[in-house]
Design an enzyme around this catalytic site. Structure first.
Site, PDB file in Angstrom:
ATOM      1  N   ASN A  10       0.869  -1.175   0.000  1.00 16.07           N
ATOM      2  CA  ASN A  10       0.000   0.000   0.000  1.00 16.07           C
ATOM      3  C   ASN A  10       0.906   1.225   0.000  1.00 16.07           C
ATOM      4  O   ASN A  10       1.537   1.522   1.009  1.00 16.07           O
ATOM      5  CB  ASN A  10      -0.892  -0.024   1.246  1.00 16.07           C
ATOM      6  CG  ASN A  10      -1.705   1.254   1.413  1.00 16.07           C
ATOM      7  OD1 ASN A  10      -1.753   2.089   0.499  1.00 16.07           O
ATOM      8  ND2 ASN A  10      -2.335   1.409   2.563  1.00 16.07           N
ATOM      9  N   LYS A  12       0.070   4.238  -0.150  1.00 13.33           N
ATOM     10  CA  LYS A  12      -0.546   5.415   0.486  1.00 13.33           C
ATOM     11  C   LYS A  12      -0.326   6.646  -0.404  1.00 13.33           C
ATOM     12  O   LYS A  12      -0.333   6.507  -1.615  1.00 13.33           O
ATOM     13  CB  LYS A  12       0.006   5.593   1.911  1.00 13.33           C
ATOM     14  CG  LYS A  12      -0.107   4.294   2.717  1.00 13.33           C
ATOM     15  CD  LYS A  12       0.175   4.443   4.177  1.00 13.33           C
ATOM     16  CE  LYS A  12       0.010   3.098   4.874  1.00 13.33           C
ATOM     17  NZ  LYS A  12       0.180   3.179   6.307  1.00 13.33           N
ATOM     18  N   HIS A  93      -9.373   1.490   5.106  1.00 13.84           N
ATOM     19  CA  HIS A  93      -8.093   1.668   5.799  1.00 13.84           C
ATOM     20  C   HIS A  93      -8.280   2.640   6.968  1.00 13.84           C
ATOM     21  O   HIS A  93      -9.022   3.614   6.852  1.00 13.84           O
ATOM     22  CB  HIS A  93      -7.028   2.191   4.823  1.00 13.84           C
ATOM     23  CG  HIS A  93      -5.654   2.082   5.379  1.00 13.84           C
ATOM     24  ND1 HIS A  93      -5.175   2.973   6.322  1.00 13.84           N
ATOM     25  CD2 HIS A  93      -4.664   1.174   5.178  1.00 13.84           C
ATOM     26  CE1 HIS A  93      -3.937   2.600   6.662  1.00 13.84           C
ATOM     27  NE2 HIS A  93      -3.598   1.519   5.986  1.00 13.84           N
ATOM     28  N   GLU A  95      -6.517   4.933   8.025  1.00 13.03           N
ATOM     29  CA  GLU A  95      -6.191   6.333   7.719  1.00 13.03           C
ATOM     30  C   GLU A  95      -7.376   7.019   7.047  1.00 13.03           C
ATOM     31  O   GLU A  95      -7.608   8.215   7.254  1.00 13.03           O
ATOM     32  CB  GLU A  95      -4.923   6.394   6.860  1.00 13.03           C
ATOM     33  CG  GLU A  95      -3.693   6.036   7.704  1.00 13.03           C
ATOM     34  CD  GLU A  95      -2.542   5.426   6.949  1.00 13.03           C
ATOM     35  OE1 GLU A  95      -2.535   5.449   5.704  1.00 13.03           O
ATOM     36  OE2 GLU A  95      -1.629   4.899   7.618  1.00 13.03           O
ATOM     37  N   GLU A 163      -5.184  -4.636  10.695  1.00 17.16           N
ATOM     38  CA  GLU A 163      -4.127  -3.641  10.874  1.00 17.16           C
ATOM     39  C   GLU A 163      -4.370  -2.876  12.174  1.00 17.16           C
ATOM     40  O   GLU A 163      -5.141  -1.904  12.197  1.00 17.16           O
ATOM     41  CB  GLU A 163      -4.119  -2.652   9.708  1.00 17.16           C
ATOM     42  CG  GLU A 163      -3.842  -3.293   8.359  1.00 17.16           C
ATOM     43  CD  GLU A 163      -3.254  -2.288   7.371  1.00 17.16           C
ATOM     44  OE1 GLU A 163      -2.255  -2.631   6.747  1.00 17.16           O
ATOM     45  OE2 GLU A 163      -3.775  -1.164   7.265  1.00 17.16           O
ATOM     46  N   GLY A 169       3.078   2.152  10.760  1.00 10.96           N
ATOM     47  CA  GLY A 169       4.100   3.180  10.610  1.00 10.96           C
ATOM     48  C   GLY A 169       4.873   3.497  11.874  1.00 10.96           C
ATOM     49  O   GLY A 169       5.576   4.496  11.942  1.00 10.96           O
ATOM     50  N   SER A 208       3.719  -2.215  10.215  1.00  9.00           N
ATOM     51  CA  SER A 208       5.175  -2.318  10.443  1.00  9.00           C
ATOM     52  C   SER A 208       5.759  -3.663  10.030  1.00  9.00           C
ATOM     53  O   SER A 208       6.684  -4.167  10.666  1.00  9.00           O
ATOM     54  CB  SER A 208       5.518  -1.997  11.908  1.00  9.00           C
ATOM     55  OG  SER A 208       5.194  -0.650  12.197  1.00  9.00           O
TER      56      SER A 208
HETATM   57  O1  13P Z   1      -1.109   0.727   6.888  1.00 12.34           O
HETATM   58  C1  13P Z   1      -0.379  -0.147   6.471  1.00 12.34           C
HETATM   59  C2  13P Z   1      -0.679  -0.849   5.222  1.00 12.34           C
HETATM   60  O2  13P Z   1      -1.956  -0.579   4.769  1.00 12.34           O
HETATM   61  C3  13P Z   1       0.847  -0.529   7.184  1.00 12.34           C
HETATM   62  O3  13P Z   1       1.757   0.501   7.050  1.00 12.34           O
HETATM   63  P1  13P Z   1       3.269   0.290   7.544  1.00 12.34           P
HETATM   64  O4  13P Z   1       3.707  -1.027   6.945  1.00 12.34           O
HETATM   65  O5  13P Z   1       4.012   1.459   7.031  1.00 12.34           O
HETATM   66  O6  13P Z   1       3.212   0.185   9.041  1.00 12.34           O
END
Ligand code: 13P
Length: 248
Positions: A10, A12, A93, A95, A163, A169, A208
């Site tokens: 992803n 983002k 997601h 976010e 997640e 992150g 992560s």
């Molecule tokens: O949100 C994520 C994937 O959708 C995970 O992000 P990270 O791997 O950067 O922690």
């Protein structure tokens, strides 16, 4: 039940035309791992160029609107990403839930719209740190599933990504036994919601994931793949995760 592993990236709100060069190495790793699926969700503007840069690699979007078209400024429809040849979209997601106030009901409508349009969906669920500390993690995640997994959803188009918000992150991950326990709770809930189809549905872990912890996390019981953020942005970081998935 053996489920084919899925290692999905992803990007983002990252990446540009120059960064599509990373997809070459990722596509080669995918070709070298015929026993698993590899996919990358890129920003919508990069879907068509990503497919041109790496034909054969499954490219998807990070969100879609639930409506077919109309007055939804700034949004993008399933037909639009399908025309760009996306094969799937991430939905729900954390976010987007945080930044855009997305609800479980909307996420469900997005899943239904993707399926109606012939595309696959990766539906994200996960608890915040406060919810975990309050002992609410399983209740939050199973509640999200109950409200967002469409009736009759099938494993050939829907995957679930667990997640934990606090692991995204941050470099922090749950223990392998915490991941396994949550994935078992997710599968149990899915059995309640969609019956035996739950046993075929892929449950991805995200938060992560790196080349260093992928083998351990992907080896947890009921983990059928990974949804990778930061470490999907370069072939150097993502390919070891694909290789870890292929070894399992
Ligand atoms: O949100 C994520 C994937 O959708 C995970 O992000 P990270 O791997 O950067 O922690």
């Amino acid at each position: 039940m053996t489920r084919r592993k899925l290692i999905a990236g992803n990007w983002k709100m990252n990446g540009d035309l120059a960064s599509l060069a990373e997809l070459g190495g990722i596509a080669i790793a995918a070709q070298n791992a015929p026993g698993i699926d590899v996919a990358i969700a890129v920003p919508a503007t990069l879907i068509a160029p990503a497919i041109a840069a790496a034909p054969g690699l499954s490219i998807g979007a990070q969100d879609v609107h639930w409506s077919a078209k109309g007055a939804h400024t700034g949004c993008i429809s399933v037909a639009m990403i399908a025309e760009a040849k996306a094969e799937f979209s991430i939905i729900g997601h954390s976010e987007r839930r945080a930044d855009n106030g997305e609800t479980d009901a909307q996420v469900k409508s997005k899943a239904e719209a993707l399926h109606a349009g012939g595309l696959d969906a990766i539906l994200c669920v996960g608890e915040t740190l406060d919810e975990r500390d309050a002992g609410q993690a399983v209740a939050v995640v199973t509640g999200q599933l109950a409200a967002s997994v469409p009736e009759g959803a099938a494993a050939d188009w829907l995957s679930i990504a667990y997640e934990p918000v606090w692991a995204i992150g941050t470099g922090r991950t749950p223990t392998v036994s915490d991941v396994a326990a949550m994935h078992e709770a997710i599968r149990t809930k899915l059995r309640e919601l969609i019956g035996a189809e739950a046993d075929a549905m892929r449950l991805l872990y995200g938060g992560s994931v790196t080349g260093d912890n992928a083998t351990e996390l992907l080896g947890a019981s009921d983990v059928d793949g990974a949804l990778v953020g930061g470490a999907s942005l370069t072939a150097a970081k993502f390919v070891p995760i694909v290789e870890a998935g292929a070894r399992l």
